[in-house]
Design a protein around this motif. Structure first.
Motif, PDB file in Angstrom:
ATOM      1  N   ASP A  33       0.832  -1.202   0.000  1.00 13.07           N
ATOM      2  CA  ASP A  33       0.000   0.000   0.000  1.00 13.07           C
ATOM      3  C   ASP A  33       0.864   1.249   0.000  1.00 13.07           C
ATOM      4  OD1 ASP A  33      -2.493  -1.098  -0.139  1.00 13.07           O
ATOM      5  OD2 ASP A  33      -2.670  -1.369   2.045  1.00 13.07           O
ATOM      6  N   SER A  34       1.804   1.279   0.938  1.00 14.79           N
ATOM      7  CA  SER A  34       2.581   2.504   1.109  1.00 14.79           C
ATOM      8  C   SER A  34       3.468   2.787  -0.099  1.00 14.79           C
ATOM      9  CB  SER A  34       3.416   2.421   2.392  1.00 14.79           C
ATOM     10  OG  SER A  34       4.426   1.461   2.224  1.00 14.79           O
ATOM     11  N   LEU A  35       3.876   1.729  -0.803  1.00 15.84           N
ATOM     12  CA  LEU A  35       4.713   1.932  -1.986  1.00 15.84           C
ATOM     13  C   LEU A  35       3.862   2.113  -3.240  1.00 15.84           C
ATOM     14  CD1 LEU A  35       7.560  -0.693  -1.484  1.00 15.84           C
ATOM     15  CD2 LEU A  35       7.706   1.772  -1.222  1.00 15.84           C
ATOM     16  N   ASP A  36       2.534   2.015  -3.060  1.00 18.43           N
ATOM     17  CA  ASP A  36       1.651   2.154  -4.204  1.00 18.43           C
ATOM     18  C   ASP A  36       1.892   1.038  -5.224  1.00 18.43           C
ATOM     19  OD1 ASP A  36      -0.487   3.499  -4.961  1.00 18.43           O
ATOM     20  OD2 ASP A  36       0.547   5.237  -5.813  1.00 18.43           O
ATOM     21  N   LEU A  37       2.162  -0.147  -4.713  1.00 19.14           N
ATOM     22  CA  LEU A  37       2.539  -1.252  -5.584  1.00 19.14           C
ATOM     23  C   LEU A  37       1.448  -2.309  -5.704  1.00 19.14           C
ATOM     24  CD1 LEU A  37       6.284  -2.124  -4.911  1.00 19.14           C
ATOM     25  CD2 LEU A  37       5.208  -1.737  -7.112  1.00 19.14           C
ATOM     26  N   GLN A  38       0.267  -2.047  -5.087  1.00 15.99           N
ATOM     27  CA  GLN A  38      -0.759  -3.077  -5.077  1.00 15.99           C
ATOM     28  C   GLN A  38      -1.091  -3.593  -6.475  1.00 15.99           C
ATOM     29  OE1 GLN A  38      -1.951  -4.975  -2.992  1.00 15.99           O
ATOM     30  NE2 GLN A  38      -1.968  -4.051  -0.970  1.00 15.99           N
ATOM     31  N   GLU A  39      -1.143  -2.653  -7.434  1.00 13.81           N
ATOM     32  CA  GLU A  39      -1.529  -3.067  -8.780  1.00 13.81           C
ATOM     33  C   GLU A  39      -0.530  -4.021  -9.412  1.00 13.81           C
ATOM     34  OE1 GLU A  39      -2.617  -0.013 -11.673  1.00 13.81           O
ATOM     35  OE2 GLU A  39      -3.675   0.973 -10.030  1.00 13.81           O
ATOM     36  N   SER A  40       0.757  -3.810  -9.060  1.00 14.63           N
ATOM     37  CA  SER A  40       1.795  -4.639  -9.677  1.00 14.63           C
ATOM     38  C   SER A  40       2.278  -5.733  -8.743  1.00 14.63           C
ATOM     39  CB  SER A  40       2.994  -3.778 -10.075  1.00 14.63           C
ATOM     40  OG  SER A  40       2.569  -2.526 -10.515  1.00 14.63           O
ATOM     41  N   ALA A  41       1.536  -5.961  -7.678  1.00 17.40           N
ATOM     42  CA  ALA A  41       2.032  -6.880  -6.650  1.00 17.40           C
ATOM     43  C   ALA A  41       2.250  -8.290  -7.163  1.00 17.40           C
ATOM     44  CB  ALA A  41       1.065  -6.915  -5.469  1.00 17.40           C
ATOM     45  N   ASP A  42       1.550  -8.648  -8.255  1.00 19.04           N
ATOM     46  CA  ASP A  42       1.713  -9.997  -8.765  1.00 19.04           C
ATOM     47  C   ASP A  42       2.337 -10.037 -10.154  1.00 19.04           C
ATOM     48  OD1 ASP A  42       0.651 -11.404  -6.501  1.00 19.04           O
ATOM     49  OD2 ASP A  42      -1.305 -10.566  -7.048  1.00 19.04           O
ATOM     50  N   THR A  43       3.007  -8.924 -10.507  1.00 17.21           N
ATOM     51  CA  THR A  43       3.765  -8.896 -11.753  1.00 17.21           C
ATOM     52  C   THR A  43       5.203  -9.244 -11.415  1.00 17.21           C
ATOM     53  OG1 THR A  43       2.537  -6.865 -12.105  1.00 17.21           O
ATOM     54  CG2 THR A  43       4.095  -7.501 -13.819  1.00 17.21           C
ATOM     55  N   ARG A  44       5.854  -9.924 -12.316  1.00 13.53           N
ATOM     56  CA  ARG A  44       7.261 -10.202 -12.033  1.00 13.53           C
ATOM     57  C   ARG A  44       8.048  -8.909 -11.962  1.00 13.53           C
ATOM     58  NH1 ARG A  44       8.786 -15.477 -15.568  1.00 13.53           N
ATOM     59  NH2 ARG A  44       6.778 -16.484 -15.227  1.00 13.53           N
ATOM     60  N   LEU A  45       8.993  -8.909 -11.043  1.00 10.70           N
ATOM     61  CA  LEU A  45       9.760  -7.718 -10.750  1.00 10.70           C
ATOM     62  C   LEU A  45      10.497  -7.178 -11.975  1.00 10.70           C
ATOM     63  CD1 LEU A  45       9.723  -6.576  -7.999  1.00 10.70           C
ATOM     64  CD2 LEU A  45      11.966  -7.549  -7.581  1.00 10.70           C
ATOM     65  N   ALA A  46      10.899  -8.089 -12.856  1.00 14.82           N
ATOM     66  CA  ALA A  46      11.686  -7.699 -14.024  1.00 14.82           C
ATOM     67  C   ALA A  46      10.966  -6.624 -14.831  1.00 14.82           C
ATOM     68  CB  ALA A  46      11.959  -8.922 -14.894  1.00 14.82           C
ATOM     69  N   ALA A  47       9.633  -6.611 -14.747  1.00 15.69           N
ATOM     70  CA  ALA A  47       8.867  -5.678 -15.569  1.00 15.69           C
ATOM     71  C   ALA A  47       8.719  -4.295 -14.925  1.00 15.69           C
ATOM     72  CB  ALA A  47       7.480  -6.272 -15.840  1.00 15.69           C
ATOM     73  N   LEU A  48       9.167  -4.154 -13.675  1.00 19.34           N
ATOM     74  CA  LEU A  48       8.976  -2.875 -12.980  1.00 19.34           C
ATOM     75  C   LEU A  48      10.156  -1.936 -13.202  1.00 19.34           C
ATOM     76  CD1 LEU A  48       7.573  -4.115  -9.554  1.00 19.34           C
ATOM     77  CD2 LEU A  48       6.321  -3.313 -11.551  1.00 19.34           C
ATOM     78  N   PRO A  49       9.914  -0.611 -13.121  1.00 16.89           N
ATOM     79  CA  PRO A  49      11.021   0.331 -13.275  1.00 16.89           C
ATOM     80  C   PRO A  49      11.999   0.247 -12.100  1.00 16.89           C
ATOM     81  CG  PRO A  49       8.917   1.479 -12.984  1.00 16.89           C
ATOM     82  CD  PRO A  49       8.620   0.041 -12.988  1.00 16.89           C
ATOM     83  N   LEU A  50      13.266   0.553 -12.407  1.00 14.38           N
ATOM     84  CA  LEU A  50      14.331   0.406 -11.420  1.00 14.38           C
ATOM     85  C   LEU A  50      14.062   1.159 -10.128  1.00 14.38           C
ATOM     86  CD1 LEU A  50      17.141  -0.729 -10.830  1.00 14.38           C
ATOM     87  CD2 LEU A  50      18.134   1.277 -11.923  1.00 14.38           C
ATOM     88  N   GLY A  51      13.488   2.373 -10.268  1.00 18.93           N
ATOM     89  CA  GLY A  51      13.232   3.180  -9.079  1.00 18.93           C
ATOM     90  C   GLY A  51      12.301   2.469  -8.097  1.00 18.93           C
ATOM     91  N   TRP A  52      11.281   1.839  -8.637  1.00 16.05           N
ATOM     92  CA  TRP A  52      10.346   1.094  -7.788  1.00 16.05           C
ATOM     93  C   TRP A  52      11.023  -0.078  -7.120  1.00 16.05           C
ATOM     94  CZ3 TRP A  52       4.691   0.500  -9.921  1.00 16.05           C
ATOM     95  CH2 TRP A  52       4.117   1.779  -9.995  1.00 16.05           C
ATOM     96  N   LYS A  53      11.847  -0.758  -7.916  1.00 19.08           N
ATOM     97  CA  LYS A  53      12.539  -1.919  -7.370  1.00 19.08           C
ATOM     98  C   LYS A  53      13.407  -1.502  -6.195  1.00 19.08           C
ATOM     99  CE  LYS A  53      13.274  -4.046 -11.862  1.00 19.08           C
ATOM    100  NZ  LYS A  53      14.345  -4.612 -12.687  1.00 19.08           N
ATOM    101  N   GLN A  54      14.101  -0.348  -6.358  1.00 20.96           N
ATOM    102  CA  GLN A  54      14.988   0.078  -5.276  1.00 20.96           C
ATOM    103  C   GLN A  54      14.198   0.429  -4.023  1.00 20.96           C
ATOM    104  OE1 GLN A  54      17.130   3.076  -7.433  1.00 20.96           O
ATOM    105  NE2 GLN A  54      18.880   1.719  -7.754  1.00 20.96           N
ATOM    106  N   LYS A  55      13.054   1.071  -4.234  1.00 17.93           N
ATOM    107  CA  LYS A  55      12.227   1.392  -3.070  1.00 17.93           C
ATOM    108  C   LYS A  55      11.761   0.112  -2.383  1.00 17.93           C
ATOM    109  CE  LYS A  55       9.643   4.973  -5.029  1.00 17.93           C
ATOM    110  NZ  LYS A  55       8.421   5.745  -4.997  1.00 17.93           N
ATOM    111  N   LEU A  56      11.370  -0.842  -3.213  1.00 14.99           N
ATOM    112  CA  LEU A  56      10.913  -2.107  -2.652  1.00 14.99           C
ATOM    113  C   LEU A  56      12.052  -2.803  -1.910  1.00 14.99           C
ATOM    114  CD1 LEU A  56       8.611  -4.164  -2.396  1.00 14.99           C
ATOM    115  CD2 LEU A  56       9.431  -5.234  -4.498  1.00 14.99           C
ATOM    116  N   ALA A  57      13.245  -2.792  -2.520  1.00 10.96           N
ATOM    117  CA  ALA A  57      14.394  -3.441  -1.888  1.00 10.96           C
ATOM    118  C   ALA A  57      14.700  -2.803  -0.534  1.00 10.96           C
ATOM    119  CB  ALA A  57      15.620  -3.351  -2.796  1.00 10.96           C
ATOM    120  N   PHE A  58      14.584  -1.478  -0.500  1.00 12.36           N
ATOM    121  CA  PHE A  58      14.831  -0.762   0.757  1.00 12.36           C
ATOM    122  C   PHE A  58      13.810  -1.170   1.815  1.00 12.36           C
ATOM    123  CE2 PHE A  58      14.188   3.114   3.403  1.00 12.36           C
ATOM    124  CZ  PHE A  58      15.471   3.174   3.961  1.00 12.36           C
TER     125      PHE A  58
END
Lengths: 247, 368
Positions: free
Chosen positions: A122-147
C-alpha cells in the motif's frame, strides 16, 4: 551524542601484503545518517563487509549493534538490514513473493508477514503490480521495494551500498525521503554513495582515501574546513592525491 | 524451519518461472530416453549372411539352420572361397560371412575342438560387434542344446554379457547410463547454475548477510533439486519399463534408494563447482566438461571400462557414475541385492560425504 550503534577501533583488513582497510576508527550514533564515501578501491566495500559480518578483520576492534564483529556475526546479521548497490531482489519473483521470501528467511510469522506485506505494498503504491514479475517494474520502484524489504524485520541499523545507482535525480530524491522516514522511526543509516549531492543529505560524512579515513565531519564543517563550496570539491581535494586507482 | 520453507518455496518459483530450466528438468529425461530407445537403437535385424562351408556335414548344417531360423539373419548365398568375401562386403550384398573349417564334425568328434569364423564388415564397428555377438549367441545356444560335454568347447566361447540381455537390446544398456547422465546433469549442473546465478545477481550477498546460516542456504538449494531428480528417476524407470519393457529384476526400493544416494553425490559436486566459480557460464562449462563428459565417456556407459587404456581405467574409478552404473545394471538386469552391491554403494557414500564436507567448508568461508 546518543549511544554508538557502530564503533570501530583501528579496524584493519589485509589481503596478503595489500592493506585494503588501514586502521580505521569511527563511531556512528543511533538515529544518524552516516555517509561513507571514497573513490573506487579506497576500501569502502571491504570495510562494509567487515561491519556486516561477511569478512573477518585482520586486526582492530569493532562492534555493530552492540555485537562483536569477530565472534557475534550471526547476531549482527539478525539485527541489521542490508541493501546492495546491485539491485538485490529476485527478478523472476513478484513483489509479493519477494516480500514473503525475505520476511520468511528473517523468521517472520506468516500472519505478521501478510499484514506487513500488504501495508508495505500500500505505502509503496505497488498493489496493482504486486503480482507482476519484478523484471517488468522500473528500477526506481525496485529500489524502493528493496529498501523496504531490507527494513521488514525492523532492524536498528541498515547498510545501504550505493543504493541509488543508475536512477534519475528525482527518483533519487524520493528514495532519500524514504531514508528520512526510516530515521524518523529511529533507524540508523550507514550509506555509501558516489553522488555528492547525496553526501549533503547525510548527518555526518567520512571520506576514505587509500584505506584510511581522510576526513570525518558534518558536510557543513567539511566544506568550511576545506574552504569548498560543495561536497564535490571537498571530495576531489581529498581523493586527488590517492595512490590507488580504479579497481 | 519457517525460514527453510520460505527458501525452498522460492527455489521452486525460480525453477518453474524459468522456462529453460523447467524444460531441461522435465523434458530432457523423457526426450533422451525416447531418443536412445527408438532412434539410436543398436540391435540389428536382417543381417545378410553368407555361408562358406568347407565341411558340409551335419553339425555345420545344423548350426546354419539354427542361424537362419532366428529371424535376424537372412541367407545371402553360399560362398566357395575366402576370396569372395571382400567383394561381397564391398558390394553390400553381405554384412556377415560364417566360415566353417574343413572336416568340422570330424574334428569336433576327434579333438573336441572345431573352428568356425565369423567375418563381419568392419567398416561399421558397432554393427560388426553386435552381429558377431549375436552369431556367437546362436552358436552357444546350439551347443547348449546338444548338452554334450565334448561339443561345448567348440569354436566360440559363450559370452557372459548375453546372459542378461540375450537379444542384445541396446535399450537395456542405455537406461542405466541414461539415468546416471540425467541425474548428473539435473543435479550438478542445475544446482551449480542456480547458486552462481545468485552470486551474479548479488542476491547471494543478501542471503549471506541475512540470518540464514550457510548450511541452511546450501540445504535449501539442494532440497528442490533432490525432489525433482527423484521424480526424474521414477519417470525414467517407469518409461523404460512400460514403453521399452526393460525389466527391473531386483528390488525397486533399493534402486530408488541407490539413486537418491547418487543424486546426493551429484548435488554435492554441483555445490562444489559453485563454490569455486562466480559466473553461470563458467559453472556450466565446468559441469559439462568436468562432469557430464566423463559420465558419458568414462563410466562404462558407452565404452566398456575393461577395454580402456589403463590410465583411463584408473581415472574411471573416481567417476561416481561408474559405480552407480554397476549398481543400476546389477539391480535392474541381474536382480542383485545390497549383499552384492555394498562395495559400490560404500564408494558412492564416501565420495558424497567427502564432496559435501569440502563444499560446505568452502562455502562457509567468508566471502573472498
Amino acid at each position: 551524542m546518543a549511544e554508538a550503534v557502530i564503533q570501530t577501533e583501528k579496524l584493519t583488513r589485509k589481503f596478503g601484503s595489500f592493506t585494503a582497510v588501514d586502521e580505521i576508527s569511527f563511531s556512528v550514533a543511533s538515529g544518524e545518517i552516516f555517509g561513507f564515501l571514497g573513490a573506487n578501491g579506497a576500501g569502502k566495500t571491504t570495510a562494509m563487509k567487515m561491519l556486516t559480518g561477511l569478512l573477518a578483520p585482520t586486526s582492530g576492534e569493532a562492534t555493530v549493534a552492540g555485537f562483536d564483529v569477530y565472534r557475534e556475526t550471526e547476531s549482527i546479521r539478525r539485527n541489521i538490514g542490508y541493501m546492495s548497490q546491485r539491485f538485490s531482489l529476485y527478478d523472476d519473483l513478484t513483489p509479493r513473493e519477494n516480500i514473503r521470501f525475505f520476511g520468511g528467511i528473517y523468521g517472520l510469522g506468516s500472519s505478521e508477514l501478510r499484514e506487513k506485506g500488504e501495508r508495505l505494498l500500500d505505502s509503496l503504491d505497488l498493489q496493482e503490480s504486486a503480482d507482476t514479475r519484478l523484471a517488468a517494474l522500473p528500477l526506481g520502484w525496485k529500489q524502493k521495494l528493496a529498501f523496504s524489504v531490507a527494513l521488514l524485520h525492523e532492524p536498528k541499523l541498515i547498510f545501504l551500498d550505493e543504493p541509488t545507482g543508475g536512477v534519475d535525480p528525482v527518483t533519487r530524491r524520493r528514495f532519500w525521503d524514504m531514508i528520512y522516514d526510516a530515521t524518523d522511526r529511529g533507524v540508523t543509516v550507514f550509506v555509501t554513495t558516489h553522488y555528492m549531492d547525496e553526501a549533503e543529505y547525510c548527518d555526518r560524512v567520512s571520506i576514505m582515501v587509500d584505506g584510511r579515513i581522510a576526513a570525518l565531519d558534518t558536510p557543513a564543517m567539511l566544506k568550511k574546513q576545506f574552504a569548498a563550496e560543495t561536497m564535490n570539491e571537498v571530495f576531489i581535494q581529498l581523493a586527488r592525491p590517492a595512490k590507488r586507482g580504479e579497481g | 524451519m519457517k525460514r527453510f520453507i520460505a527458501f525452498v518455496r522460492k527455489e521452486f518459483y525460480h525453477i518453474v518461472r524459468d522456462r529453460r530450466t523447467a524444460a531441461i528438468l522435465f523434458g530432457m529425461p523423457i526426450l533422451q530416453l525416447l531418443l536412445f530407445g527408438y532412434a539410436i537403437r543398436n540391435e540389428v535385424s536382417e543381417v545378410r549372411t553368407g555361408i562358406l562351408d568347407m565341411s558340409h556335414d551335419t553339425v555345420t548344417e545344423a548350426i546354419t539352420d539354427k542361424l537362419f531360423s532366428s529371424g535376424t539373419f537372412i541367407f545371402a548365398g553360399n560362398l566357395q572361397s575366402e576370396k569372395e568375401i571382400a567383394p561381397a562386403f564391398a558390394a553390400g550384398r553381405m554384412n556377415e560371412v560364417v566360415v566353417f573349417e574343413p572336416d568340422f564334425a570330424g574334428r569336433l568328434q576327434k579333438d573336441g575342438v572345431a573352428r568356425m569364423q565369423v567375418v563381419t564388415d568392419g567398416s561399421d564397428p558397432n554393427v560388426s560387434r553386435i552381429v558377431t555377438g549375436y552369431t556367437q549367441a546362436v552358436v552357444s545356444d546350439y551347443l547348449a542344446e546338444q548338452a554334450d560335454g565334448s561339443a561345448r568347447q567348440v569354436g566360440v566361447e559363450a559370452v557372459p554379457l548375453m546372459m542378461f540381455n540375450p537379444s542384445l537390446k541396446s535399450v537395456y544398456l542405455f537406461v542405466p547410463g541414461l539415468m546416471a547422465m540425467i541425474l548428473m546433469l539435473v543435479s550438478a549442473l542445475m544446482t551449480s547454475i542456480s547458486i552462481t546465478r545468485e552470486k551474479e545477481s548479488g542476491t547471494m550477498e543478501l542471503l549471506l548477510v541475512s540470518s540464514l546460516r550457510p548450511v541452511q542456504i546450501i540445504v535449501g538449494k539442494v532440497v528442490p533439486y533432490l525432489l525433482l531428480s527423484f521424480v526424474n528417476v521414477v519417470t525414467v524407470v517407469s518409461l523404460a519399463y512400460f514403453v521399452f519393457g526393460v525389466p527391473c529384476r531386483g528390488n525397486v526400493a533399493l534402486l530408488f534408494a541407490e539413486s537418491l544416494l547418487f543424486i546426493m553425490t551429484a548435488l554435492s559436486l554441483g555445490i562444489m563447482i559453485s563454490t569455486i566459480t562466480n559466473s553461470q557460464q563458467v559453472a556450466m562449462m565446468v559441469s559439462l566438461a568436468g562432469l557430464l563428459l566423463p559420465t558419458v565417456l568414462l563410466s562404462g556407459f558407452i565404452f566398456p571400462i575393461h577395454s580402456m587404456a589403463w590410465p583411463l581405467q584408473v581415472i574411471s574409478n573416481i567417476i561416481p557414475a561408474r559405480w552407480y552404473l554397476v549398481i543400476v545394471r546389477g539391480i535392474m538386469l541381474k536382480g542383485a541385492g545390497i549383499a552384492v552391491l555394498w562395495k559400490e554403494t560404500l564408494t558412492l557414500l564416501v565420495m558424497t560425504v567427502l564432496f559435501m564436507a569440502a563444499s560446505v567448508r568452502k562455502f562457509s568461508e567468508r566471502l573472498q
